[in-house]
Scaffold this motif. Structure first.
Motif, PDB file in Angstrom:
ATOM      1  N   TYR B  45       0.820  -1.215   0.000  1.00 55.70           N
ATOM      2  CA  TYR B  45       0.000   0.000   0.000  1.00 55.70           C
ATOM      3  C   TYR B  45       0.853   1.264   0.000  1.00 55.70           C
ATOM      4  N   LEU B  48       1.843   3.339  -3.281  1.00 54.18           N
ATOM      5  CA  LEU B  48       0.893   4.214  -3.967  1.00 54.18           C
ATOM      6  C   LEU B  48       1.357   5.668  -3.920  1.00 54.18           C
ATOM      7  N   GLN B  51      -3.450   9.282  -3.531  1.00 55.35           N
ATOM      8  CA  GLN B  51      -4.212   9.027  -2.309  1.00 55.35           C
ATOM      9  C   GLN B  51      -4.841   7.646  -2.461  1.00 55.35           C
ATOM     10  N   ARG B  53      -4.905   4.989  -0.189  1.00 54.39           N
ATOM     11  CA  ARG B  53      -4.308   3.802   0.433  1.00 54.39           C
ATOM     12  C   ARG B  53      -5.363   3.038   1.231  1.00 54.39           C
ATOM     13  N   GLN B  55      -8.513   3.001   0.738  1.00 54.94           N
ATOM     14  CA  GLN B  55      -9.450   2.345  -0.193  1.00 54.94           C
ATOM     15  C   GLN B  55      -8.852   1.011  -0.676  1.00 54.94           C
ATOM     16  N   TYR B  56      -7.556   1.047  -0.971  1.00 59.18           N
ATOM     17  CA  TYR B  56      -6.882  -0.164  -1.436  1.00 59.18           C
ATOM     18  C   TYR B  56      -6.886  -1.237  -0.338  1.00 59.18           C
TER      19      TYR B  56
END
Lengths: 424, 194
Positions: B45, B48, B51, B53, B55-56
């Protein structure tokens, strides 16, 4: 007494051992680089001093101007200082240092990356180090922001303009082509979407940004991440040697690595390894490249979800919010520094004006990179790359090869001048 | 007698479940399935640059949870079809470490895993959990790696070792038996002594 809110990341203690290890490793790598470089410079000085002394003697005899004499004397002083640094004398030669510095290109980037990979994969690295190592990797970002002091708007317009063209063709082109071909050949949407974004834009970062949009499965993500890491690492260690063997200029190599290397961290590392000029060009084109990330994610959304009517009922996607969420905010810091450098403010000085704030920032960027590279090297696990496989591997291999060959052809055609960052 | 079957939702896992059910019924053993959620993907994560992170991480958690639920539902369906009552455990973490931890805690008499026939390249790329487990706890628990082609072999093995059930699976080193054929590679390592 209450602890101030937001001042502490919960569980911050777990990051300390690994991060400290990265700091120590970066410090050791930088100093080893300096050690080798000092002996190499002393070797060069050992040969240059007699020649310079002879030259000055001849200049005095022929009655050359004082100005030329001063320049030659300054050069001689510099060489003597280089020799003094290692307590050497004229006639001494340190062949090992010349070999390591010139032939093997053992710079701090290589020391930290190769050393990190060896430590991670051959030594029993304690698991308590892993969280700290993972937060050391993004330390490259402040380094990229600080690099803004290397550019002026003229560079952004010239190199950035060429870079934007290259980015549109290679980055967006790759993303669209891979997605389209995957669709045509029946590759699942989840895999096609992340491989298109990953091979096109900025590797693992793009995969992570795109995966929730195209609903990739964990196995598809594992294949894609493993593949990108594998080819990114392979390109990182092969491209600088290829570039050197075909005598690619630093600016050309910077552009080549920015369009070809699949993962951002690896491309910054490869360019920095090749030279400062290569890194200046690579970072600028890379900034253009990662600015495309929100657009590629938006394209994936349209290509896989909206166009095919696969949107789940009741789950309206706010496209503007999606673009905002995926925008790499840190590059605004980079552009702010470019703007300030272009304004040529006396209070801020410049990267070459000793003692000025921008000079200090320029001196610091390598340390940010060193910590980031230590984190990257220590994070490159062969076990992670073993996850590469399946269709993702084929897609990654073809995309990497095509970008490498076409990218090389294009930068050779463009030449160095249009790709060189002047910083003034 | 306790049987622990490690499953991961891959096709060869189904054969491991089948064998676990069969052995559970014939030996009247308690069967527990272990599924390990491997959070490997979450460690990226930080890569990335944008922005999102959270959500991932949320997406990965949802996917991994959904996979676990799917495997559990498949396991329950297979057990119900054969009339066996079995338990299902979900653990999170590195699979080998989690299986070893479960073995230490639950102390099963038999550990069943799915297994694939691998060529040299496959062996290099694979984590080869059955081999690793055998190396780590082979001396404490019987490990039975099941391949798709093993059913017939296991029948034979069972008939040859009917006494196993009578002995409550306790075998000394002298009674260790191994099968080494090109396609079948289950091996009964020394049983855990109770």
């Amino acid at each position: 007494m209450k602890r101030p809110r937001y001042l502490f990341v919960s569980g911050w203690g777990k990051y300390v051992p690994g991060f400290l290890f990265c700091l120590i490793f970066a410090f050791a790598g930088m100093n080893l680089d300096r050690f080798v470089s000092n002996y190499h410079k002393a070797s060069v000085a050992s040969l240059a001093i007699p020649e310079l002394e002879q030259k000055i003697k001849e200049m005095i005899e022929s009655g050359d101007s004082e100005e030329s004499l001063a320049t030659a004397s300054k050069a001689l002083e510099k060489q003597r200082n280089a020799l003094d640094k290692v307590d050497g004398t004229v006639g001494q030669h340190w062949g090992w240092a010349t070999f390591l510095s010139e032939k093997a290109q053992l710079k701090y980037v290589a020391i930290l990356l190769l050393g990190g990979i060896l430590i991670r994969n051959l030594l029993p690295l304690p698991k308590t180090f892993i969280p700290g190592i993972s937060i050391a990797r993004p330390i490259i970002k402040p380094g990229i922001i600080i690099l803004g002091v290397h550019y002026v708007w003229a560079d952004i317009v010239k190199v950035g303009g060429v870079g934007l063209g290259l980015t549109v063709v290679f980055i967006f082109g790759t993303a669209i082509l891979v997605m389209w071909l995957c669709k045509k050949w029946g590759v699942s949407d989840g895999l096609g979407g992340i491989m298109g974004a990953g091979t096109g834009v900025c590797g693992v970062s793009a995969i992570i940004a795109t995966s929730p949009v195209v609903r990739s499965s964990p196995i598809e993500m594992a294949y894609a991440i493993g593949t990108i890491l594998f080819f990114g690492t392979l390109m990182l260690f092969t491209m600088p040697y290829i570039g050197q063997s075909i005598e690619l200029s630093e600016a050309q190599f910077g552009a080549w690595s920015a369009v070809a290397i699949l993962n951002t961290a690896q491309l910054v590392a490869a360019a920095e390894w090749y030279g400062t000029e290569a890194m200046d060009t690579a970072v600028l084109i890379n900034v253009a490249r990662i600015m495309f990330l929100p657009l590629v994610v938006l394209f994936s959304l349209w290509f896989y979800v909206l166009r095919t009517g696969k949107q789940q009922p009741g789950h309206e996607i706010n496209k503007w919010q999606l673009v905002k969420d995926k925008f790499p905010v840190f590059i605004l810091g980079f552009f702010l520094l470019v703007l300030l450098n272009s304004l040529n403010l006396e209070s801020l000085g410049g990267p070459k004006i000793e003692g000025s704030p921008f000079w200090a920032m320029n001196a610091a960027y390598k340390w940010f990179f060193a910590i980031g590279f230590a984190g990257i090297g220590l994070s490159i696990s062969i076990d992670d790359m073993k996850k590469a496989g399946g269709t993702a591997f084929t897609i990654g291999m073809v995309a990497a090869l095509v970008k490498m060959v076409l990218g090389l052809g294009v930068v050779l055609l463009i030449g160095s001048e249009w790709l060189r960052v002047t910083g003034s | 007698m306790n049987i622990l079957v490690c499953i991961d939702g891959e096709p060869h896992s189904k054969y491991a479940i089948k064998e676990a059910i069969r052995l559970g019924l014939s030996l009247q053993a308690e069967v527990t399935a272990l599924y390990v959620i491997d959070p490997w993907l979450k460690k990226f994560y930080n890569e990335l640059y944008a922005q999102g992170r959270k959500q991932y991480l949320k997406y990965v958690d949802e996917c991994l949870q959904a996979e676990a639920e799917q495997v559990q539902s498949e396991f329950s369906r297979m057990c119900r079809a054969e009339g066996l009552e079995a338990s299902f455990i979900v653990r999170r973490g590195e699979p080998l470490a989690q299986i070893l931890d479960e073995v230490c805690q639950a102390a099963p008499d038999l550990l069943i895993t799915g297994s694939k026939h691998l060529n040299a390249w496959g062996r290099f790329r694979s984590r080869d959990l059955p081999r690793q487990l055998k190396k780590q706890v082979g001396g404490q628990v019987s490990i039975l790696p099941i391949q798709a082609t093993d059913s017939a072999g296991i029948d034979k093995l069972m008939s040859e070792h009917d006494k196993l059930a009578e002995d409550d699976w306790v075998m000394g080193p002298s009674r260790r038996c191994c099968r080494n054929t090109s396609t079948i590679s289950p091996s009964w390592s020394t049983a855990r002594h109770k």
